[in-house]
Write a protein that holds these residues in place. Sequence first.
Motif, PDB file in Angstrom:
ATOM      1  N   THR A 137     -18.509 -20.709  21.939  1.00 34.55           N
ATOM      2  CA  THR A 137     -18.748 -21.250  20.602  1.00 34.55           C
ATOM      3  C   THR A 137     -17.955 -20.509  19.535  1.00 34.55           C
ATOM      4  O   THR A 137     -17.702 -21.058  18.467  1.00 34.55           O
ATOM      5  CB  THR A 137     -20.245 -21.183  20.250  1.00 34.55           C
ATOM      6  N   LYS A 138     -17.544 -19.276  19.815  1.00 33.30           N
ATOM      7  CA  LYS A 138     -16.735 -18.503  18.862  1.00 33.30           C
ATOM      8  C   LYS A 138     -15.257 -18.858  18.978  1.00 33.30           C
ATOM      9  O   LYS A 138     -14.582 -19.123  17.982  1.00 33.30           O
ATOM     10  CB  LYS A 138     -16.927 -17.008  19.108  1.00 33.30           C
ATOM     11  N   VAL A 139     -14.721 -18.845  20.200  1.00 33.60           N
ATOM     12  CA  VAL A 139     -13.280 -19.065  20.389  1.00 33.60           C
ATOM     13  C   VAL A 139     -12.913 -20.538  20.392  1.00 33.60           C
ATOM     14  O   VAL A 139     -11.731 -20.893  20.353  1.00 33.60           O
ATOM     15  CB  VAL A 139     -12.800 -18.378  21.690  1.00 33.60           C
ATOM     16  N   PHE A 140     -13.926 -21.397  20.433  1.00 35.93           N
ATOM     17  CA  PHE A 140     -13.699 -22.837  20.332  1.00 35.93           C
ATOM     18  C   PHE A 140     -13.157 -23.217  18.957  1.00 35.93           C
ATOM     19  O   PHE A 140     -12.446 -24.209  18.809  1.00 35.93           O
ATOM     20  CB  PHE A 140     -15.046 -23.531  20.585  1.00 35.93           C
ATOM     21  N   GLN A 141     -13.464 -22.419  17.970  1.00 36.94           N
ATOM     22  CA  GLN A 141     -13.097 -22.748  16.597  1.00 36.94           C
ATOM     23  C   GLN A 141     -11.657 -22.328  16.291  1.00 36.94           C
ATOM     24  O   GLN A 141     -11.104 -21.437  16.945  1.00 36.94           O
ATOM     25  CB  GLN A 141     -14.069 -22.060  15.642  1.00 36.94           C
ATOM     26  N   PRO A 142     -11.007 -22.954  15.322  1.00 38.61           N
ATOM     27  CA  PRO A 142      -9.630 -22.575  14.973  1.00 38.61           C
ATOM     28  C   PRO A 142      -9.533 -21.101  14.632  1.00 38.61           C
ATOM     29  O   PRO A 142     -10.423 -20.528  13.995  1.00 38.61           O
ATOM     30  CB  PRO A 142      -9.337 -23.443  13.744  1.00 38.61           C
ATOM     31  N   GLY A 143      -8.470 -20.462  15.094  1.00 36.20           N
ATOM     32  CA  GLY A 143      -8.293 -19.035  14.855  1.00 36.20           C
ATOM     33  C   GLY A 143      -7.087 -18.524  15.607  1.00 36.20           C
ATOM     34  O   GLY A 143      -6.308 -19.308  16.180  1.00 36.20           O
ATOM     35  N   PRO A 144      -6.916 -17.214  15.683  1.00 34.28           N
ATOM     36  CA  PRO A 144      -5.718 -16.651  16.319  1.00 34.28           C
ATOM     37  C   PRO A 144      -5.642 -16.908  17.819  1.00 34.28           C
ATOM     38  O   PRO A 144      -4.562 -16.788  18.401  1.00 34.28           O
ATOM     39  CB  PRO A 144      -5.843 -15.146  16.014  1.00 34.28           C
ATOM     40  N   LEU A 145      -6.759 -17.267  18.461  1.00 32.90           N
ATOM     41  CA  LEU A 145      -6.778 -17.517  19.903  1.00 32.90           C
ATOM     42  C   LEU A 145      -6.813 -19.002  20.233  1.00 32.90           C
ATOM     43  O   LEU A 145      -6.993 -19.380  21.385  1.00 32.90           O
ATOM     44  CB  LEU A 145      -7.995 -16.829  20.544  1.00 32.90           C
ATOM     45  N   PHE A 165      -5.399 -31.053  15.408  1.00 32.82           N
ATOM     46  CA  PHE A 165      -6.149 -32.252  15.024  1.00 32.82           C
ATOM     47  C   PHE A 165      -5.271 -33.464  15.305  1.00 32.82           C
ATOM     48  O   PHE A 165      -4.042 -33.406  15.165  1.00 32.82           O
ATOM     49  CB  PHE A 165      -6.517 -32.237  13.538  1.00 32.82           C
ATOM     50  N   THR A 166      -5.900 -34.541  15.693  1.00 37.57           N
ATOM     51  CA  THR A 166      -5.150 -35.785  15.831  1.00 37.57           C
ATOM     52  C   THR A 166      -4.785 -36.315  14.450  1.00 37.57           C
ATOM     53  O   THR A 166      -5.326 -35.880  13.434  1.00 37.57           O
ATOM     54  CB  THR A 166      -5.973 -36.860  16.556  1.00 37.57           C
ATOM     55  N   GLU A 167      -3.901 -37.268  14.425  1.00 38.39           N
ATOM     56  CA  GLU A 167      -3.703 -38.063  13.225  1.00 38.39           C
ATOM     57  C   GLU A 167      -4.939 -38.963  13.038  1.00 38.39           C
ATOM     58  O   GLU A 167      -5.736 -39.111  13.969  1.00 38.39           O
ATOM     59  CB  GLU A 167      -2.434 -38.903  13.363  1.00 38.39           C
ATOM     60  N   PRO A 168      -5.146 -39.541  11.862  1.00 38.46           N
ATOM     61  CA  PRO A 168      -6.323 -40.391  11.666  1.00 38.46           C
ATOM     62  C   PRO A 168      -6.415 -41.473  12.747  1.00 38.46           C
ATOM     63  O   PRO A 168      -5.443 -42.191  13.010  1.00 38.46           O
ATOM     64  CB  PRO A 168      -6.079 -40.997  10.279  1.00 38.46           C
ATOM     65  N   GLU A 169      -7.596 -41.563  13.373  1.00 35.24           N
ATOM     66  CA  GLU A 169      -7.793 -42.486  14.482  1.00 35.24           C
ATOM     67  C   GLU A 169      -8.340 -43.821  13.962  1.00 35.24           C
ATOM     68  O   GLU A 169      -9.456 -43.878  13.445  1.00 35.24           O
ATOM     69  CB  GLU A 169      -8.758 -41.883  15.500  1.00 35.24           C
ATOM     70  N   PRO A 170      -7.583 -44.914  14.084  1.00 34.39           N
ATOM     71  CA  PRO A 170      -7.987 -46.196  13.500  1.00 34.39           C
ATOM     72  C   PRO A 170      -9.347 -46.704  13.977  1.00 34.39           C
ATOM     73  O   PRO A 170     -10.101 -47.283  13.192  1.00 34.39           O
ATOM     74  CB  PRO A 170      -6.862 -47.150  13.931  1.00 34.39           C
ATOM     75  N   TYR A 201     -10.754 -33.164  16.190  1.00 35.10           N
ATOM     76  CA  TYR A 201     -10.392 -31.776  16.495  1.00 35.10           C
ATOM     77  C   TYR A 201     -10.040 -31.616  17.966  1.00 35.10           C
ATOM     78  O   TYR A 201     -10.762 -32.077  18.845  1.00 35.10           O
ATOM     79  CB  TYR A 201     -11.565 -30.862  16.118  1.00 35.10           C
ATOM     80  N   TRP A 202      -8.926 -30.921  18.229  1.00 36.29           N
ATOM     81  CA  TRP A 202      -8.461 -30.638  19.588  1.00 36.29           C
ATOM     82  C   TRP A 202      -8.232 -29.129  19.743  1.00 36.29           C
ATOM     83  O   TRP A 202      -7.136 -28.636  19.474  1.00 36.29           O
ATOM     84  CB  TRP A 202      -7.143 -31.359  19.869  1.00 36.29           C
ATOM     85  N   HIS A 262      -9.928 -32.883  27.074  1.00 36.05           N
ATOM     86  CA  HIS A 262      -9.309 -33.025  28.389  1.00 36.05           C
ATOM     87  C   HIS A 262      -8.009 -33.824  28.323  1.00 36.05           C
ATOM     88  O   HIS A 262      -7.769 -34.692  29.158  1.00 36.05           O
ATOM     89  CB  HIS A 262     -10.261 -33.746  29.352  1.00 36.05           C
ATOM     90  N   PRO A 263      -7.128 -33.593  27.360  1.00 33.93           N
ATOM     91  CA  PRO A 263      -5.925 -34.420  27.266  1.00 33.93           C
ATOM     92  C   PRO A 263      -4.969 -34.174  28.435  1.00 33.93           C
ATOM     93  O   PRO A 263      -4.807 -33.047  28.898  1.00 33.93           O
ATOM     94  CB  PRO A 263      -5.301 -33.984  25.941  1.00 33.93           C
ATOM     95  N   VAL A 264      -4.353 -35.253  28.925  1.00 30.13           N
ATOM     96  CA  VAL A 264      -3.414 -35.172  30.048  1.00 30.13           C
ATOM     97  C   VAL A 264      -2.318 -36.218  29.853  1.00 30.13           C
ATOM     98  O   VAL A 264      -2.399 -37.082  28.991  1.00 30.13           O
ATOM     99  CB  VAL A 264      -4.118 -35.434  31.408  1.00 30.13           C
ATOM    100  N   GLY A 265      -1.290 -36.142  30.708  1.00 30.00           N
ATOM    101  CA  GLY A 265      -0.439 -37.284  30.960  1.00 30.00           C
ATOM    102  C   GLY A 265       0.865 -37.426  30.217  1.00 30.00           C
ATOM    103  O   GLY A 265       1.614 -38.370  30.465  1.00 30.00           O
ATOM    104  N   THR A 266       1.214 -36.507  29.311  1.00 28.13           N
ATOM    105  CA  THR A 266       2.358 -36.738  28.420  1.00 28.13           C
ATOM    106  C   THR A 266       3.718 -36.389  29.029  1.00 28.13           C
ATOM    107  O   THR A 266       4.745 -36.604  28.396  1.00 28.13           O
ATOM    108  CB  THR A 266       2.175 -35.945  27.127  1.00 28.13           C
TER     109      THR A 266
END
Length: 537
Positions: free
Chosen positions: A54-62, A67-72, A80-81, A473-477
């Motif tokens: 819950t600590k390292v999940f948040q934006p920071g040095p680690l 973030f995605t672009e606005p999702e229609p 948030y990613w 869980h993004p994949v496939g690019t």
Amino acid sequence: MTQTEQYDYIIIGAGSAGCVLANRLSADPSTSVLLLEAGPEDKSMWLKIPAGTTKVFQPGPLNWGYFTEPEPSLRGRKIYWPRGKTLGGSSSINGMVYLRGHPEDYDQWERLGCSGWGWKDVMPHFRRSEDQQHGASELHGADGPLAVTDPVIDDIAGRLFIESAMNTGLPLRKDFNDGIQEGVGRAQVTIRQGRRSSTSIAFLHPIRDRANLRVAVEALAERVLLQGVRATGVRYTQGGTSKVAVARREVILCGGVINSPQLLMLSGIGPAAHLREHGIEVALDLPGVGENLQDHLYVYYVAKCEKSLSLNHRLSGPSLYLEALKYFANRSGYLNIGAVQATAFARAVPQATRPDVEVSFRPMSLGISKNGTISLDKFPGINASCSLLRPQARGRIRLGSANPHDYPLIYANYLDNPADLRVMREGLRWIRRTFETEPLSRFISSEHAPGEAVQSDSEWENFIRDAAQSVYHPVGTCAMGTDHMAVLDHELRVRGIDGLRVVDASVMPRITSSNTNAPTIMIGEKGAEMIRAAAPK
């Protein structure tokens, strides 16, 4: 002046697959390996404590904190990613759930032209990485570096959820990795003796003293260097200094689903028109780079419950200090908890021939803000998330600029296919039925989200559009395959460029039907075997 170095192999990205490759390739003392990581060392205690997620999940040095672009289809929300930016990559910040997916996932890869990637083919590579708590078997390995264990916390709420799910008709499953998957039970985790078993802890730290391995942290790869159609090295910056590393054999991209296609495009490999938009000279027009993006989407179902079931009060306020004392004294208490305490794989829609949703149960309830911060609810609560296993939606990664320090653009295109919305809706209805089933129902005081007023299809769909988040869980690019959009061949080699491979979650042509960290580690194992087999004898 630019500094120049030489190695046999250059691995870009010390994440879930990169640490595996560094271990396996440097096992040959006659080869030299450079491992580049854009983030710092993984020294923070929050990377070691299971509940520290819950600590390292948040934006920071680690954490890259994308973030995605606005999702229609999600009310124009930016989603948030989190992505790990340290040794171990996302295996250092994830929920530590060890799930391989369904055999059909891999058999489909093979049918798509990925020879040697069927279920029977990948099984030895799963086994090779595993240090399975229950010992070796036909399905599991016990000699590998990666700890795979049962959850330490056997909470009451999780047991009640499992029993209620069984009373709805799901079978009890003691091993979700046995090739059957459908059922409910406790998923295993990558935790050893109260500490996260990331790939850096499991694969990298034990071999850091090898003379033929150099690990460079806070080193950002800016471009793969090419001579004609051959990759010859990489330009990177470290400590404000520009450096060049030459690869005598191969350059291997392990940056993940965002950074690997970004680096290919910055190097002139990708959709030609898009590269020209950013003033990048085209080395190879490869239209599939950055395409085929897939991710699991989830929605929380939250119930208020008796205080005895919820950990909300135990993991916040003064009680949290007591839990910290227990943990640091003898590794006991609730800081040993992973991200999920019970798991169900169910068929949400009647025509499904295998599970189409993954339900993750937690003896707590929490909220995620727009900027990625997490907070536990003030009331006693529990939640279960519904995750869409095989989304039809496809997104893409695009460059934001030609500057390697700028974040790329993420277009996930969540729910742009009506079939995805239907499966998610019916999966949430399955969760509601389970929570209304004995014995769990006895301890529920009310439904908090979406709330009992939500009943019709359109009401459920509005709730989903308002509340859905990424499961991360993004994949496939940089997908492997044989069609015109394939970026890689079945041996993970970039099509049209010699001496360049991609080995990470971006290579998956289709997303696996569960959490993606175990499959990514397997890809690292199989990729290492392929690379070693191609080495000069």
